[in-house]
Design an enzyme around this catalytic site. Structure first.
Site, mmCIF file in Angstrom:
data_model
loop_
_atom_site.group_PDB
_atom_site.id
_atom_site.type_symbol
_atom_site.label_atom_id
_atom_site.label_comp_id
_atom_site.label_asym_id
_atom_site.label_seq_id
_atom_site.Cartn_x
_atom_site.Cartn_y
_atom_site.Cartn_z
ATOM 1 N N ARG A 237 0.816 -1.201 0.000
ATOM 2 C CA ARG A 237 0.000 0.000 0.000
ATOM 3 C C ARG A 237 0.860 1.265 0.000
ATOM 4 N NH1 ARG A 237 -4.956 1.826 4.076
ATOM 5 N NH2 ARG A 237 -5.328 -0.413 4.266
ATOM 6 N N GLY A 240 2.441 1.983 -3.317
ATOM 7 C CA GLY A 240 1.373 2.283 -4.269
ATOM 8 C C GLY A 240 0.825 3.683 -4.081
ATOM 9 N N GLU A 257 -3.853 -2.129 -6.970
ATOM 10 C CA GLU A 257 -4.417 -3.106 -6.061
ATOM 11 C C GLU A 257 -3.523 -3.099 -4.846
ATOM 12 O OE1 GLU A 257 -5.113 -7.091 -7.600
ATOM 13 O OE2 GLU A 257 -4.979 -7.746 -5.501
ATOM 14 N N CYS A 294 -4.159 -12.100 -2.354
ATOM 15 C CA CYS A 294 -4.809 -10.789 -2.159
ATOM 16 C C CYS A 294 -6.200 -10.972 -1.568
ATOM 17 C CB CYS A 294 -4.937 -10.027 -3.466
ATOM 18 S SG CYS A 294 -4.119 -10.746 -4.882
#
Lengths: 525, 525
Positions: A237, A240, A257, A294
Site C-alpha cells: 500500500r 502504491g 491493487e 490478495c
C-alpha cells in the site's frame, strides 16, 4: 559475476546503473547468485521514449495484430514452462508442480489467450454508433503503460506476463514492465519470450520492455511522465500510494491493487449447522499458499455463543497443527509481524501462533487473533490492519446488529463473504448483513471462501479504496479489465473512409458487438 | 433582508452560517438583492449524513423508482420554465428566449428523461452473467454524490438539474448539489422542484440537497468524506485541482471537467477551397454565447501562405465588427484578461480587441491573438493557456509537419477539429494530422466546429487531463455518463433468490441487454 541487462527498445542492454540487487531463496533465506541492476532515470527515460514511438507507430492497428502477439507469446511461455516453474520456485518457494506449473502457469497463458481473443473480436471497445447525429465512439489505446507486478503471483500478475500486461496489450498499448525484485530471473525469462514473440509477429520491438528495479522517486517520475498513458500497480500500500500521488497530480490514470482483508461473516444458522466444516474450510483457505493471496480471509466475524467457541477451538487446533509454510521473502515476514503487532496494539489477542519462524527460511507461525465486536467497533481502523500471510483475526460479535455495525465500519475490500444456513433460516439476517457489506466490497460471496479468483467475464477483482484506487474497474475479468488501459474516443462528423473500421457502417467482421442506436448488434449499420 | 435557506434532509432550513453572498447582474455589474448563505461545515456534514441514510435506504431499489423521480422532476421543470429562464437571464445575461428557454431548458429536461429511460431499462448496468462459474456482475450505485455545477450552463450543467445530477440519480445515488455562486436563485428554483418531485415519487427527502457555497477547505472535506461516494465537478481548473487532491488522497472518485482550448486545424486544401466560409464559421463558433462554452475553439492552427493571410484578415474584421457580448461575471472578465496577458507574455500578439470592456456590464473586446508555429513550439504550455470567453489564438505554421508537431505538443482537450478539402486532396495530410491529434482529444471532428455538444449515446464530453480528470469517462452521453457514479459489484456463488433482479436467470423485463457468456442478450438465461 556480470549484471543482467535490461530490455530497452528491443535490445538487451547493459544497465548504465551502478547499483545492483540479488533475490533470495526464501526457503534458505540465502541470496541467489544473479545480479540485477537498479535502473537509473536516464535508462527509464529511454524506455519511455521507445514506448512512445511504438505507441505512435501502432495507432490504428487492428486488434488482430495484438492478438497474434499475445497468442505467440502464450505458446512460447508454454514451451518454457518447466524452466519458468523451476526458476520461480527457487525465487518464491511456491510449490513447483502443484501451484506454479500446475495452476498459475496455465492460468497465465489462458489470460493471455483470452485477452488475444478479446482484442481480435473487439467487443471490448464498446463501439457505439448514433446514426441520427452521425456521432460514433469507441475505447482506444491510452498510450504507454507501465505495469508494476507484485511478489505473490510470479506468473499470473507478473508485470510482463500477468493480467495487467495482457489487458494493456489487448487495448493496443506498449508496456514497460517493472519486475518485482523478489523474482527477477523468472521475469527475465518472460521478457526473453515476449521480445521473441514481438519480433516474430512484426510488432515494434519496444512493445515490451523491462526494468528490474528503480528508486521510488524515479518510479514516481515514470508514472507521471507526459508521454505515459497509464499505470497498473499491484503491491504494498505505501509504495502504491506514493506512485498514486505522483500520477494523480498530473491526471494520469493509475490502477492500483493495494490491500484487502476480505471479511467473512458467519451467520448464526450456518454456525449452528456446520461449525466443524466451516472451521476446516476457513483454515484451509487462510493457510493455503501460506496465506499470501490478495483475497486471503483476514477477518472472520461470528456471533457469540457456544457454536462460536466450538469454531474457535477447531480453528485454533488446525492453525496449531498445520505445517508452517515458507513466506515469499523477508519483507513479507517483517510486515506480517508488524501487522500482527498493530492488531495486538489495537486490542486483539493472539490465540494461536504469534511468533516469527516455525517453518523453513522466511516464515511466521500460523497465527490467529481474537477480539470482541465492541472492541472492534472502538477502533475499526486499527483492527483492519492487514497482516498479509498465514494469519487471521476472529471478531466475536454480540448479535446480528453488531455484525451489521462491523460491516458498516469496513474499509474497501476486494471481497466479502457471508456464510448462511443451507436452509432458509438465515435469510432475514442475510438481507440485513448483505446490504451492509455490499458497498464495501468488489465481490460478494455466499458460502464460499474468496481465495479462488476465477478468470471469468463477470469477475470483479477490484473494490473501493484502499483495496484498489477506483471502484469502477477490475484487474481480472476480460473484457472489463481492458478498459483500464483505454480512453474514450469519439468521432463527430468524420468522413466515412476516415473512421476506424470498427465504427464504419459495414460490420468489421469477427462477431464484434456494437451498440447501434441503443441496440447491441453484430450486423452492418 | 433574510438569507435564503439551504435544503438539507428534505427541509428548507435556515443556514447556521453567518456569512452571505449575492449574485450579480452581469449586464449592469450590480449586485442582485437576494442574500444566500455560505454553509459552515456542520451544515455540510448534516447533508452528508442525511445523504448516507438515503443511500442506505435505497440500496437495491429498481431503476424504475429513480426513473419516476427524474421524469416527475422534468415535468415540474417544464411547468416552471418561464420563471427559470427569467431568473437565469438576470443572473447570467444569457439570452432568455433563444438560449435559455429555447435551447438549454429543453436540453436539460431531455437529459433528465433520457437518464430516466436508461435507469428504467437498465442496460447501463452492464449486467454480466458467466454461467460456467456462476459469477455475475453489474454496476451499482456508489453512494452519495456531490455535484459542483459551473457558471456557464445554469440549467444543463447545474449541480441540481444537469448531466452529472441526472447520471448520479440514474445510477441510484442521492445528490448533494453545490450551486454555482453566480446563479443561486436559478438553482433554488430547481431545488424546490426537485424536492417536490422526490416527495411525490416516494423517494427519501434527502435524495436531493442543496448548499449554495462553502469555503474551499470545507469543499475538500466534503469530497473526501468517508460517507461520500463520488464527486462531479465542472468549473475552474484551480478549484477543481484543489478538490481533486483531497479526493485522490482517500481514493474517492472525482470526475472533473476543467479546461479545454479545443484546437482547430485547417488543412491547406480546405483553406484554399473555402477560406471565407471557414472564417465565418470559426468566428460564429468562437463568439457564440460570448465564447463561454467548454468546447469553444481557443486555438486555430493554419498553414502559412496567402490563404492564411486572407483568413486572418476576414476573421479580424469579423471580431472587430461583431457586437461584444456580456460575460457571465466579474470572475470571467478577470480570468479572460489574465489569460490573454499570459498568451501575450508567451509571445502571442493581439490582432483584434485585447481590452476589457466594450459591451454592457462585464465584458471584454472580441479578441484575436496570433503567433507563429515555431514560437508556439518553443512554449507550448504558455501558449495553451485558456482565455475562457470571446477570444482565440491563431497559430501560423510553416507546413504540415509543423502543424503535426503542434498537435503532438497538445495537452488534453475535450475536442479537436480538422478541416479538410471537400474533395480528397487533403487525405494524406489528414491521416498524419489526425493520428497526432487523436490521443490528445476526447472528440475528434471533421469540418465542423466543436461548440455543439449533442446529447447522443456516442458523445464523448471528456478527454485526457487537464480537460478532465480521467480519459475513460464522459460527462455527456447516456448511458456511458452514468458509469462514473457507480461501482462494479460482483456476485459469486450467491443463491439465486438473493441476486439482484437484473442478475437472476429470468430476464428482468423492459428490454434490458445483458452480457451472458459473452453474448449480448435480452432473453432469460
Amino acid at each position: 559475476m556480470t549484471t543482467h541487462p535490461v530490455l530497452i527498445g528491443g535490445e538487451w542492454t547493459a544497465s548504465t546503473g551502478t547499483e545492483t540487487f540479488q533475490a533470495s531463496n526464501p526457503t534458505t533465506a540465502e541470496p541467489l547468485p544473479d545480479l540485477f541492476p537498479v535502473s537509473p532515470w536516464g535508462e527509464i527515460e529511454q524506455a519511455i521514449h521507445a514506448a512512445a514511438e511504438a505507441a505512435k507507430l501502432m495507432r490504428g492497428w487492428p486488434g488482430a495484430r495484438f492478438a497474434a502477439f499475445l497468442e505467440k507469446y502464450a505458446d512460447r511461455i508454454d514451451a518454457r514452462s518447466e524452466e519458468l516453474a523451476t526458476t520461480a520456485n527457487l525465487e518464491t518457494a511456491l510449490p513447483k508442480d502443484g501451484r506454479l506449473a500446475g495452476i498459475e502457469l496455465p492460468r497465465t497463458t489462458n489470460q493471455l489467450r483470452l485477452a488475444a481473443a478479446a482484442a481480435r473480436e473487439g467487443t471490448w471497445t464498446t463501439a457505439t454508433i448514433d446514426t441520427a447525429t452521425n456521432i460514433r465512439a469507441m475505447y482506444g489505446p491510452i498510450g504507454p503503460v507501465v505495469v508494476f507486478g507484485p511478489n505473490n503471483f510470479p506468473f499470473a500478475f507478473n508485470g510482463i506476463s500477468g493480467g495487467d500486461f495482457a489487458a494493456a496489450i489487448a487495448a493496443g498499448n506498449p508496456v514497460i514492465a517493472k519486475g518485482h525484485s523478489s523474482h527477477p530471473n523468472t521475469t527475465r525469462i518472460f521478457a526473453e519470450e515476449a521480445l521473441q514473440a514481438a519480433l516474430e509477429t512484426d510488432m515494434p520491438p519496444a512493445l515490451v520492455q523491462l526494468i528490474y528495479r528503480c528508486d521510488h522517486a524515479d518510479g514516481a517520475k515514470l508514472v507521471s511522465h507526459p508521454m505515459m498513458g497509464a499505470t497498473g500497480y499491484t503491491g504494498a500500500r505505501s509504495a502504491g500510494l506514493y506512485l498514486k500521488e505522483a500520477a494523480d497530480k498530473v491526471g494520469k490514470p493509475i490502477y492500483l491493487e493495494l490491500s484487502s482483508i476480505n471479511p467473512i461473516f458467519v451467520l448464526p444458522g450456518a454456525l449452528e449447522e456446520r461449525c466443524q466444516d466451516l472451521a476446516e474450510e476457513f483454515a484451509g483457505s487462510c493457510l493455503m499458499g501460506t496465506g499470501q493471496f490478495c483475497t486471503n480471509p483476514g477477518v472472520v466475524v461470528l456471533p457469540a455463543g457456544e457454536a462460536a467457541e466450538e469454531f474457535i477451538a477447531a480453528v485454533t487446533e488446525k492453525f496449531n497443527s498445520a505445517p508452517v509454510g515458507t513466506l515469499l521473502g523477508e519483507g513479507v515476514q517483517h510486515s506480517m509481524a508488524s501487522g500482527i503487532f498493530a492488531l495486538q496494539s489495537a486490542g486483539a489477542h493472539v490465540i494461536a501462533g504469534g511468533e516469527s519462524g516455525g517453518g523453513s527460511g522466511y516464515s511466521h507461525q500460523n497465527t490467529l487473533l481474537k477480539v470482541d465486536g465492541a472492541k472492534f467497533l472502538a477502533d475499526p481502523e486499527g483492527l483492519q490492519t492487514e497482516a498479509f500471510g498465514n494469519c487471521s483475526l476472529l471478531v466475536i460479535a454480540e448479535d446480528i446488529d453488531e455484525m451489521t455495525a462491523i460491516a458498516d465500519s469496513l474499509e474497501g475490500n476486494l471481497t466479502g463473504a457471508i456464510y448462511s444456513d443451507t436452509g432458509g433460516c438465515d435469510d432475514d439476517v442475510y438481507d440485513q448483513l448483505a446490504a451492509a457489506v455490499r458497498p464495501h466490497v468488489g465481490r460478494l460471496l455466499n458460502d464460499k471462501m474468496p481465495t479462488g479468483v476465477a478468470v471469468s467475464s463477470a469477475m470483479n477483482h477490484g473494490g473501493p479504496f484502499p483495496a484498489t484506487g477506483h471502484p469502477v474497474f477490475t484487474a481480472v475479468g476480460i473484457p472489463a479489465s481492458i478498459h483500464r488501459f483505454s480512453m474514450l474516443q469519439c468521432y463527430d462528423n468524420i468522413r466515412p473512409h476516415r473512421l476506424p473500421l470498427a465504427l464504419q457502417d459495414q460490420h468489421p467482421g469477427g462477431g464484434m458487438w456494437r451498440l447501434v442506436d441503443g441496440t447491441w448488434s453484430q450486423a452492418d449499420v
